[in-house]
Design a protein around this motif. Structure first.
Motif, PDB file in Angstrom:
ATOM      1  N   ALA A 136      60.154  16.485 -15.227  1.00 16.53           N
ATOM      2  CA  ALA A 136      59.793  16.897 -13.865  1.00 16.53           C
ATOM      3  C   ALA A 136      60.154  15.739 -12.940  1.00 16.53           C
ATOM      4  O   ALA A 136      59.747  14.598 -13.180  1.00 16.53           O
ATOM      5  CB  ALA A 136      58.304  17.215 -13.779  1.00 16.53           C
ATOM      6  N   LEU A 137      60.906  16.038 -11.895  1.00 18.52           N
ATOM      7  CA  LEU A 137      61.405  14.990 -11.009  1.00 18.52           C
ATOM      8  C   LEU A 137      61.195  15.347  -9.542  1.00 18.52           C
ATOM      9  O   LEU A 137      60.840  16.479  -9.195  1.00 18.52           O
ATOM     10  CB  LEU A 137      62.898  14.729 -11.260  1.00 18.52           C
TER      11      LEU A 137
ATOM     12  N   ILE B  90      70.562  15.348 -12.703  1.00 22.29           N
ATOM     13  CA  ILE B  90      69.689  14.290 -12.188  1.00 22.29           C
ATOM     14  C   ILE B  90      70.546  13.218 -11.521  1.00 22.29           C
ATOM     15  O   ILE B  90      71.567  12.804 -12.061  1.00 22.29           O
ATOM     16  CB  ILE B  90      68.850  13.688 -13.326  1.00 22.29           C
ATOM     17  N   SER B  91      70.122  12.767 -10.341  1.00 23.50           N
ATOM     18  CA  SER B  91      70.916  11.820  -9.554  1.00 23.50           C
ATOM     19  C   SER B  91      70.227  10.467  -9.405  1.00 23.50           C
ATOM     20  O   SER B  91      69.002  10.360  -9.537  1.00 23.50           O
ATOM     21  CB  SER B  91      71.181  12.390  -8.160  1.00 23.50           C
ATOM     22  N   VAL B  92      71.028   9.450  -9.114  1.00 21.50           N
ATOM     23  CA  VAL B  92      70.489   8.126  -8.798  1.00 21.50           C
ATOM     24  C   VAL B  92      69.585   8.254  -7.572  1.00 21.50           C
ATOM     25  O   VAL B  92      69.920   8.924  -6.599  1.00 21.50           O
ATOM     26  CB  VAL B  92      71.630   7.132  -8.508  1.00 21.50           C
ATOM     27  N   GLY B  93      68.418   7.640  -7.632  1.00 19.75           N
ATOM     28  CA  GLY B  93      67.457   7.712  -6.541  1.00 19.75           C
ATOM     29  C   GLY B  93      66.361   8.730  -6.759  1.00 19.75           C
ATOM     30  O   GLY B  93      65.321   8.688  -6.096  1.00 19.75           O
TER      31      GLY B  93
ATOM     32  N   LEU C   3      58.666  12.067 -12.676  1.00 20.13           N
ATOM     33  CA  LEU C   3      57.216  12.218 -12.552  1.00 20.13           C
ATOM     34  C   LEU C   3      56.538  12.539 -13.886  1.00 20.13           C
ATOM     35  O   LEU C   3      55.471  12.014 -14.184  1.00 20.13           O
ATOM     36  CB  LEU C   3      56.894  13.329 -11.545  1.00 20.13           C
ATOM     37  N   LYS C   4      57.166  13.425 -14.681  1.00 18.43           N
ATOM     38  CA  LYS C   4      56.536  13.860 -15.929  1.00 18.43           C
ATOM     39  C   LYS C   4      57.570  14.032 -17.034  1.00 18.43           C
ATOM     40  O   LYS C   4      58.725  14.359 -16.765  1.00 18.43           O
ATOM     41  CB  LYS C   4      55.802  15.192 -15.738  1.00 18.43           C
ATOM     42  N   VAL C   5      57.146  13.802 -18.265  1.00 22.43           N
ATOM     43  CA  VAL C   5      57.960  14.055 -19.460  1.00 22.43           C
ATOM     44  C   VAL C   5      57.186  15.045 -20.317  1.00 22.43           C
ATOM     45  O   VAL C   5      56.077  14.746 -20.759  1.00 22.43           O
ATOM     46  CB  VAL C   5      58.234  12.753 -20.242  1.00 22.43           C
ATOM     47  N   GLU C   6      57.749  16.232 -20.490  1.00 28.23           N
ATOM     48  CA  GLU C   6      57.069  17.305 -21.239  1.00 28.23           C
ATOM     49  C   GLU C   6      55.662  17.552 -20.714  1.00 28.23           C
ATOM     50  O   GLU C   6      54.695  17.696 -21.476  1.00 28.23           O
ATOM     51  CB  GLU C   6      57.045  16.984 -22.737  1.00 28.23           C
TER      52      GLU C   6
END
Length: 349
Positions: free
Chosen positions: A202-203, A162-165, A169-172
């Protein structure tokens, strides 16, 4: 061919020194004021650079050597901004079937064991920082989403890719509506699992047209010699992790750490409201300062195969700070951060 921060006893004190502009331009020789030509230096080097908006100046408590603790983040430009996007009018941002700007990438990440190691801010909090090149329509489309504003080295978030920026959207599988809600969901999952390991996120990663970078890097620095020229030998430089502004400092402050891990530790201690920072920090205010090299210059050392790129900034108190890097794109984030810090300082506007 990495720079050597300390001087061996058997190395001569002086070597031949040759300094020249990184990009030849007769009209700028001898100039000390910051000016952007139509043929911008970074454009010549393959980068597209837009003028930055002034960083937000939200602040609370003051800490020695760090300015005031602030709730905004660091930024600079590294990735190119396509010309077609630079002039995009407000309201022209197209959305996909999930309401996000088109061109981005959806992905999932599973956190490994260890610390979470990230700080989340809302889109508006970073709109004048890590998203400052984005058109207003992009910010409007994102809404009050949770943006990854900082990641520490080797943390769970960092190792999960996972990157800065990036935007959470979702956690589990459960949608999160903002930073506070997102962190609440992550803590809930952490408590139920007795750790962060296995938490699924979810990103969304912004498209390449949106520049998301930081005004920081591991560089070579020199700040003891009073002259405004490059040091006589490569051994006069020290290796430091240089941060302009940053997530725990004022936007016009330049801080130097031994390395990224020390910076991560400082961020952890300050955001935890610890009374003292345990790592060593060199810090100067750029308020009222001057950039003596409107464009980076090169210096050639006989002990190095390739030239180093460097710039010099003079603080209001007369301290000459030199920052160098063996690669131009390695120097660029810090150089652009210093330019913006001086340009948007109220004393120099």
């Amino acid at each position: 061919d990495s720079p050597t921060p300390q001087r061996p006893a058997d190395v001569p004190q002086c070597v031949t020194l040759e300094i020249k502009d990184a990009a030849e331009d007769e009209s700028t020789k001898g100039a000390v004021d910051v000016e952007d030509d139509e043929a911008d230096f970074w454009a010549q080097m393959g980068f597209a650079v837009e003028e930055a908006a002034a960083p937000a100046a939200e602040a609370s408590s003051s800490r020695p050597g760090m300015g005031k603790k602030r709730k905004s983040v660091r930024a600079s430009i590294v990735r190119s901004v396509p010309k077609a996007v630079e002039g995009a009018p407000a309201g022209s941002e197209a959305s996909d079937d999930q309401g996000m700007p088109t061109g981005g990438k959806y992905y999932t990440a599973t956190l490994p064991s260890g610390q979470f190691g990230a700080i989340l801010y809302s889109t508006k909090q970073v709109s004048k920082n890590i998203y400052y090149t984005a058109p207003p329509s992009f910010i409007e489309n994102i809404g009050n989403r949770s943006v990854v504003a900082y990641t520490s080295s080797d943390s769970g978030v960092d190792r999960a890719g996972i990157s800065v920026g990036d935007i959470l959207l979702k956690v589990e599988g459960e949608e999160v509506t903002g930073p506070k809600n997102a962190m609440g969901q992550i803590r809930k999952e952490c408590n139920s699992r007795h750790g962060f390991s296995g938490i699924n996120l979810a990103l969304w990663k912004p498209p390449p047209s949106i520049s998301v970078t930081l005004a920081e890097n591991q560089c070579m620095v020199e700040y003891h010699i009073k002259t405004t020229t490059a040091p006589a030998t490569s051994f006069d430089w020290k290796s430091k992790y240089v941060v302009v502004g940053g997530i725990v400092s004022e936007p016009n402050v330049i801080n130097m750490y031994y390395g990224k891990r020390d910076y991560d530790k400082a961020v952890s201690e300050i955001t935890a409201s610890q009374p003292r920072v345990s790592v060593k920090i060199k810090s100067w205010s750029l308020a009222g300062g001057r950039l003596l090299t409107p464009k980076p210059k090169t210096v050639h050392y006989s002990t190095k195969k390739t030239p180093w790129y460097y710039f010099v900034v003079l603080t209001q108190k007369g301290k000459a700070i030199k920052v160098a890097h063996p690669m131009l794109d390695g120097l660029k984030p810090v150089f652009e951060g210093v330019k913006r810090a001086i340009k948007h300082d109220p004393y120099t506007m």
